[in-house]
Design a protein around this motif. Structure first.
Motif, PDB file in Angstrom:
ATOM      1  N   MET A 139      48.611  32.256  43.561  1.00  0.00           N
ATOM      2  CA  MET A 139      47.425  32.301  42.702  1.00  0.00           C
ATOM      3  C   MET A 139      47.672  31.438  41.482  1.00  0.00           C
ATOM      4  N   PRO A 140      46.627  30.854  40.961  1.00  0.00           N
ATOM      5  CA  PRO A 140      46.788  30.207  39.659  1.00  0.00           C
ATOM      6  C   PRO A 140      47.269  31.252  38.670  1.00  0.00           C
ATOM      7  N   VAL A 141      48.200  30.864  37.855  1.00  0.00           N
ATOM      8  CA  VAL A 141      48.822  31.849  36.966  1.00  0.00           C
ATOM      9  C   VAL A 141      47.909  32.122  35.785  1.00  0.00           C
ATOM     10  N   VAL A 142      47.474  33.331  35.680  1.00  0.00           N
ATOM     11  CA  VAL A 142      46.673  33.721  34.517  1.00  0.00           C
ATOM     12  C   VAL A 142      47.502  34.675  33.687  1.00  0.00           C
ATOM     13  N   PRO A 143      47.774  34.310  32.461  1.00  0.00           N
ATOM     14  CA  PRO A 143      48.578  35.209  31.634  1.00  0.00           C
ATOM     15  C   PRO A 143      47.845  36.544  31.466  1.00  0.00           C
ATOM     16  N   ALA A 144      48.582  37.596  31.649  1.00  0.00           N
ATOM     17  CA  ALA A 144      47.965  38.918  31.505  1.00  0.00           C
ATOM     18  C   ALA A 144      47.764  39.216  30.034  1.00  0.00           C
ATOM     19  N   PRO A 145      46.641  39.836  29.713  1.00  0.00           N
ATOM     20  CA  PRO A 145      46.448  40.214  28.315  1.00  0.00           C
ATOM     21  C   PRO A 145      47.407  41.338  27.956  1.00  0.00           C
TER      22      PRO A 145
ATOM     23  N   ALA B 124      38.075  30.308  43.187  1.00  0.00           N
ATOM     24  CA  ALA B 124      38.192  29.983  44.599  1.00  0.00           C
ATOM     25  C   ALA B 124      39.221  30.883  45.263  1.00  0.00           C
ATOM     26  N   GLN B 125      40.365  30.997  44.633  1.00  0.00           N
ATOM     27  CA  GLN B 125      41.413  31.798  45.258  1.00  0.00           C
ATOM     28  C   GLN B 125      40.986  33.252  45.392  1.00  0.00           C
ATOM     29  N   ALA B 126      40.352  33.769  44.336  1.00  0.00           N
ATOM     30  CA  ALA B 126      39.930  35.172  44.384  1.00  0.00           C
ATOM     31  C   ALA B 126      38.949  35.386  45.519  1.00  0.00           C
ATOM     32  N   ILE B 127      37.960  34.496  45.629  1.00  0.00           N
ATOM     33  CA  ILE B 127      36.948  34.681  46.672  1.00  0.00           C
ATOM     34  C   ILE B 127      37.560  34.479  48.048  1.00  0.00           C
ATOM     35  N   ARG B 128      38.506  33.536  48.145  1.00  0.00           N
ATOM     36  CA  ARG B 128      39.131  33.330  49.457  1.00  0.00           C
ATOM     37  C   ARG B 128      39.895  34.579  49.881  1.00  0.00           C
ATOM     38  N   TRP B 129      40.581  35.188  48.938  1.00  0.00           N
ATOM     39  CA  TRP B 129      41.276  36.434  49.282  1.00  0.00           C
ATOM     40  C   TRP B 129      40.294  37.506  49.701  1.00  0.00           C
TER      41      TRP B 129
END
Lengths: 775, 542
Positions: B57-63, B92-97
């Motif tokens: 997944m694209p890395v999203v820093p967690a809050p 895109a990645q979220a929807i693909r999953w």
């Protein structure tokens, strides 16, 4: 093994065992256990009781050995965080409340409620008392409830109650206290209305619940105020916030709030306590609560739940010390209730009701002691709570045993002279009565004496006349207590043997499973007092409770537990013996004197048609005819119009004579005059001392007129409004979507070409509307 | 610049799905046996999932959960790969999953669907449709987007035809086919406007060329007209007004598995396409566009709910209900479009995605339950047929009841948080003044939405009542296979789980949307006070 179990484990086990008992009984009771449904409860409670005793012993070992007053010892076990709202409340500096202003730099406070259990001597005392008595009552119930169709239900509720009660005295947070305060209330409601098919029981349950709501409303307001004022609802200090009754506050780092706000908090707390502990003016539910099964009356409405208010006030004592006016109110409500309930108990014929009013009266005693706001007073109040639990439970269970034998008849006019039929009940009941009357050397003597001594000390220390009056009231109540207790005792067990026909062949001693708890309780009722108070051990033990230690500390040298006063002891014993002697004089003989006294006190001499008669030996039916049994009944002396005789001897009544109209007018005027003349007499029937006592000072009737009636009217108006206006609106609006849908669905005809057309039309429509809107 | 090999790697999941689907369709003709192909389909989905997992997944820093604000931006540019016509960002990645999960559930659910000789075609079509969703989710080019959307549509025609071979089914297929083509044509017409006005097929270029505020009659008029046409064309996919008419007839006429697919797949594709087209880039949109979204939302919700009230046929009822849910989702998009400059917009978009997921799971479970209860010959048609199910099939009935509660938005189920998020974003949009786009119309939208939710409860609860409080008149013989039952139960449990712990899904949907405004300043994420376990976050701009 004994050492291996930690305080934490014990603290968790004590409520957990009854809870699991309740759940097991509820799951397996109806189908599998059936007649054996008592096992989970009895075993769970017994185990819980053993745990409580172990806890008390272990805790005794942890107390400082030097025995110096003013040292509070507590331990808090936090299980988990129940509610946590960070930065919930930012107290503004402008409010200037000392309690919060002292917290760190006005930072917003977290609203946090932990499920935390505490152990200190106060809690340990309550735990031992609650679990011990509930175990005995549970055993007794096995016999008493035998054959009831709700057998498993009863034991499940009972266990649930013990769980709530043990939690109530163990939690270390006001909100949790409130939660379990309501928890015991619910169990009480369920158990009062246990025989819900009986309308009186159902109504009594409702009444108890509603009256308690009034008090709980005050309690809730107290909590809100406390949160606004102290910024915390914990008893103890947590890592972030100083608790309301925390060590930092006791150490003097932070202050308690006095003044208007402090007094308001305390009075609202007192309102809550009044509801739960049946103090005037919220005492009305307790006597009605006797509709529940007798073991319930013994456990919940005499020994444990009703003392929750006393416990709560004792726990919050530092707040009351900071607001002395509130403590003064507590003392007056207590003393007033004690006296009033004692007066009412004089004339009741229902054995359980006598005991119920006696409970109200004794609770008033405890509040009186707490209202002294001295260490001696509080320890005396708690001590009385402790001993009272035993002998009052004993008395109720004894009454239950009598009921059991008499086929559920509880009217004392219908039985008598039972001492030969019920020897064990008789003996144990006698011990209970002696204890309640405060005869040396039984428990009641010691605790009652401690309370009187505390009031006496306070009267001397302050020199205020109000405390002298309180002392007098307490002494008077002591006399009444001895009298009505032995009146009930003699009426039940002495005199000629009388057994109601309902009893059938049951009129014999109760089974073993019922009388063994009686004997055990009798032993406790006799011995707890002298054993614990001979050396003031109870007071010394209790003063390690942090909130009481703080009091001792504040009072300095004079804060020692009330010393034994010979003069107080002798006076109170003399008063009690006088009460017993009077009861014996009046009720052991012919009871002619009773009738004479009644004749005097119910102003019988004002009504010539009434002759002195043997009231108490008359059947209740006869009494009902005389209209004294029920407050709702009409008195005999109504505006009796002489001309309104049904014999029809008055000639001008017949025929439409010329004089008919004036004659009727005359008659009306005559009737009016006669009514006016007899009005005082008529009212006298109500306000005679006897009638006041018998009708419980008309508190129920006053509530009916002032509160219940108007509310019922309002409810009716609301009902009509709801039916006509709100329902009409709602139904009208509710019909709209249906009509719209009915119209819209016509577009669904199933033709593809139509759909295509509609789609295109819709698109154009959307574009056009959006466009015009945009411009 | 990514090489074509990179691009191939990036598209492996889709390629695997398509290859597997073709294999199954062709192979089934020679070896018509159910179990084998079913396992094959599951294996294909699993492989596609594995391939997707390889991409990460694209890395999203967690809050952070602390009280202080931290910078949370979109993912690093490095972890987002633009491969030719596709972009594989957070969305895109979220929807693909999500598509992989849906594919799995649908295949499990279809274990007994259709005739045995045509079973392979059934499974293959399902896989193709899900591959279409995945392609649409990652497309940055109008051509690829159209390809993805058509890959959703065309196998659907086959599927509908494969349903029960009776008159109703054929009629439904024909209707769907014709109207779908009409909608596709309108959408393509819109695409041509976009290309004509900006000279590019690439979404980022398109928006780059329309930087200045576009008014319908001004400089960007052609572009705006194109967007309007695209929206109206996609409204068929969403099942929203004005192209919703097909839904009741088609749902009624086809099998439960197909109806589930119809209620889920085109909606997911449509929402993703709308998000991509309208929100991917930071264009200044004319209020005209969000006015239209708002109107469409109100009309769609209302039509769906009030028509559902009249239905005794549960399939038509659910069709109208799916229309109504499309309307709810448009609320969030309207907010997003109007407020895209502010955090509220982001909230609206992520609320829409959250709602999409929750709705898809619930409606899938509902149709799975109906599929299970159906006999070999007939589907469940009347609501009355469900009477007494609570006694005879407590597990499935319980699952259905739970899903109905979730669809009507009753706490503590997932549907509640979905509606809460949408309404909250709209309420905020009505109150926000920072961006200057404040509009009380959003309040109207919220009130309308709340009224609609109340109306909806009436017919959902009617189903619950029929399930549990009516005695059954006829005996059903459930022959839908245990797969369908398991999906129903799983969906119900998932709904309950998300309802109790909405945090993870809320975070996931918010992360999915935060890549959309990449060229913005990093967002400020402030952890809101935690109330009763609901971990929501307020996103503010520094």
């Amino acid at each position: 093994m004994f050492e291996a179990i930690s305080l934490r484990t014990l603290l968790i086990l004590i409520p957990a065992l009854p809870l699991s008992g309740a759940i097991l009984t509820a799951i397996f009771g109806p189908a599998i256990l059936r007649r054996q449904s008592h096992w989970p409860t009895v075993l769970g409670l017994a185990a819980s009781c053993i745990c409580s005793l172990m806890l008390a012993v272990k805790w005794q070992g942890q107390l400082p050995q030097d025995g110096k007053a003013g040292q509070g010892v507590e331990e808090v076990v936090t299980l988990w965080e129940w509610v946590g709202i960070p930065q919930a409340y930012a107290p503004s500096p402008a409010t200037g409340l000392a309690a919060i202003a002292a917290t760190e730099n006005h930072a917003p406070l977290d609203f946090r409620i932990d499920v935390s259990l505490r152990i200190d001597t106060l809690t340990a005392t309550m735990l031992v008392m609650v679990t011990l008595i509930s175990t005995l009552v549970a055993v007794y119930s096995v016999g008493y409830m035998h054959g009831d169709e709700g057998y498993w239900r009863f034991f499940s509720y009972l266990s649930l109650f013990v769980f709530s009660m043990t939690m109530l005295v163990t939690v270390s947070n006001f909100v949790m206290l409130y939660v379990f305060w309501e928890g015991v209330g619910v169990c009480s409601y369920l158990l009062i209305g246990f025989w819900y098919r009986n309308p009186a029981a159902a109504a009594a349950g409702k009444k108890a619940f509603l009256v308690n709501r009034v008090g709980d409303f005050g309690f809730a307001l107290a909590l809100f105020l406390m949160w606004m004022t102290y910024g915390s609802l914990s008893f103890h200090d947590t890592d972030t916030v100083a608790g309301v009754l925390g060590a930092r506050r006791f150490a003097g780092e932070l202050s308690f709030v006095g003044g208007g706000v402090g007094t308001a908090i305390c009075l609202l707390l007192m309102a809550g306590a009044c509801g739960k502990s049946a103090q005037f003016p919220l005492h009305v539910w307790l006597p009605d609560a006797m509709e529940g099964p007798t073991p319930v009356s013994a456990l919940i409405h005499a020994a444990t739940m009703v003392t929750a208010g006393v416990y709560m006030i004792a726990r919050c004592m530092p707040l009351f010390v900071a607001a002395p006016q509130a403590a003064w109110v507590v003392a007056w409500i207590g003393a007033g209730t004690a006296l009033m309930a004692g007066l009412i108990a004089l004339t009741q014929f229902d054995l359980k009701r006598v005991l119920a009013y006696s409970t109200v009266s004794q609770l008033g005693y405890m509040f009186l002691a707490l209202g002294m706001a001295t260490l001696g007073g509080v320890t005396a109040g708690m001590f009385h709570l402790f001993t009272h639990a035993f002998f009052k439970a004993l008395l109720f269970l004894g009454a239950g045993s009598v009921m059991h034998a008499m086929g559920n008849v509880i009217d004392m006019r219908r039985f008598g002279g039972l001492r030969h039929r019920l020897p064990i009940t008789h003996a144990t009941f006698a011990i209970g009565c002696l204890a309640l009357a405060g005869i040396f050397p039984l428990s009641g003597f010691w605790s009652k004496d401690a309370i009187l001594a505390a009031v006496h000390d306070q009267a001397h220390a302050t020199g205020a006349s109000s405390y002298r009056v309180l002392y007098g009231m307490a002494m008077g109540t002591a006399f009444l207590t001895a009298f009505y207790t032995f009146r009930a005792f003699f009426m039940t067990f002495y005199g000629p043997q009388r057994i109601p026909e309902e009893a059938g062949h049951h009129a014999h001693e109760s089974p073993k499973v019922m009388w063994i708890p009686l004997v055990v309780l009798a032993l406790f009722a006799a011995l707890v007092g002298p054993m614990l108070e001979w050396t003031h051990a109870f007071a010394h033990w209790l003063q390690y409770t942090p909130s009481l230690a703080m009091m001792a500390q504040a009072a300095g040298a004079t804060g020692a537990p009330a010393a034994f006063h010979w003069d107080v002891a002798v006076t109170s014993t003399a008063v009690a013996v006088a009460g017993v002697a009077l009861a014996a004089f009046l009720y052991l003989g012919h009871r002619r004197e009773v009738a004479a006294l009644q004749y005097v006190f119910r102003f019988g001499w004002m009504n010539p048609s009434e002759a002195p008669s043997d009231w108490e030996s008359a059947s209740p039916h006869a009494a009902a005819v005389a209209n004294v049994t029920r407050p709702g009944g009409h008195p005999t002396v109504t505006g009796h119009c002489p001309s309104d005789h049904p014999s029809g001897s008055h000639g001008h009544e017949h025929g439409p004579g010329l004089l008919a109209l004036p004659a009727r007018l005359l008659k009306a005027v005559g009737c009016g005059l006669w009514s006016l003349l007899t009005l005082p007499l008529w009212l006298g029937q109500f306000v005679s001392p006897y009638q006041m006592s018998h009708s419980k000072f008309f508190v129920d009737e006053i509530y009916d007129v002032l509160i219940v009636g108007p509310l019922r009217g309002l409810a009716h108006i609301s009902y009509v409004l709801d039916r006509v206006l709100v329902d009409g609106l709602v139904n009208g609006v509710g019909g709209l979507p249906v009509r719209l849908g009915g119209w819209l669905r016509k577009s669904q005809r199933g033709f593809v070409s139509l759909y295509g057309l509609l789609t295109v039309v819709g698109m154009v429509l959307v574009v056009v509307v959006s466009f015009w809107w945009g411009v | 610049m990514p090489t074509s090999l990179d691009m191939l790697f990036r598209m492996t999941p889709e390629i695997l799905l398509i290859v597997g689907a073709v294999w199954i369709i062709v192979g089934n003709a020679f070896a018509p046996q159910r179990a084998g192909w079913w396992v094959m389909a599951l294996a294909t989905v699993a492989m596609a999932g594995w391939a997707l997992a390889q991409q990460g997944m694209p890395v999203v820093p967690a809050p952070s959960t602390g009280g202080e604000s931290v910078h949370v931006g979109s993912a690093d540019a490095d972890s987002v790969v633009v491969a030719g016509l596709a972009i594989h960002d957070e969305l895109a990645q979220a929807i693909r999953w999500f598509a992989i999960v849906l594919a799995f559930l649908l295949v499990v659910m279809a274990s007994r669907a259709g005739a045995e000789s045509l079973f392979g075609e059934q499974l293959g079509s399902i896989l193709l449709i899900l591959a279409g969703i995945m392609i649409a989710a990652s497309a940055t080019n109008l051509v690829l987007l159209f390809l993805g959307l058509e890959l959703v549509s065309i196998p659907t025609y086959i599927l509908l035809f494969l349903g029960r071979a009776n008159r109703q089914s054929l009629e439904a297929t024909a209707k769907y086919f014709l109207l779908s083509i009409l909608a596709s044509a309108v959408m393509l017409y819109g695409f041509s406007f976009l290309y004509g006005s900006t000279g590019s097929m690439d979404l980022s270029r398109i928006s780059a060329n329309v930087r200045e505020p576009a008014s319908p009659l001004g400089a960007g008029g052609i572009w705006t007209m194109g967007m309007v046409l695209v929206l109206l064309g996609l409204s068929f996919k969403l099942g929203s007004f004005p192209a919703h008419f097909y839904a009741p007839d088609v749902y009624e006429g086809t099998t439960s598995v197909n109806a589930a697919l119809l209620a889920v797949a085109p909606k997911v594709a449509g929402i993703v396409a709308l998000v991509r087209l309208f929100l991917m880039n930071s264009m200044e949109v004319h209020p005209f566009l969000w006015h239209m979204f708002l109107l469409l939302a109100l009309a769609t919700m209302t039509i769906g709910n009030v028509c559902a009230l009249w239905q005794n046929n549960i399939r038509r009822l659910l069709a109208y209900s799916s229309i109504a849910h499309a309307g709810y989702m448009l609320i969030g998009l309207a907010v997003a479009l109007a407020m895209w400059k502010t955090s509220t917009g982001l909230q609206g978009a992520s609320a829409t995605l959250f709602y999409l997921v929750v709705y898809a799971i619930a409606v899938l479970g509902t149709f799975a339950g109906l599929a299970y209860l159906a006999s070999a010959r007939d589907e469940i048609q009347d609501v009355e047929q469900l009477a007494g199910m609570g006694r005879s099939y407590p597990v499935v009935a319980g699952a259905l009841g739970l899903l109905m509660f979730s669809l009507s938005g009753i706490p503590p189920l997932a549907g509640f948080w979905g509606k809460l998020g949408l309404f909250a974003s709209a309420v905020e949009a009505a109150g926000v003044s920072a961006a200057g786009v404040r509009s009380p119309w959003f309040l109207v939208l919220v009130v309308g939405g709340a009224l609609n939710a109340a109306i909806a409860a009436a017919y959902y609860l009617r189903i619950v009542r029929t399930l549990f409080f009516r005695s059954g008149t006829q005996q059903l013989a459930p022959e839908g296979g245990s797969g369908a039952r398991n999906v129903a139960v799983f969906a119900a449990l998932l709904t309950l789980a998300v309802g109790i712990l909405p945090g993870p899904l809320l975070v996931a949907t918010r992360n999915a949307t935060c890549g959309l405004n990449r060229d913005r300043a990093p967002l400020m994420v402030t952890a809101a006070p935690v109330s009763s376990g609901h971990q929501d976050s307020i996103v503010t701009r520094p």
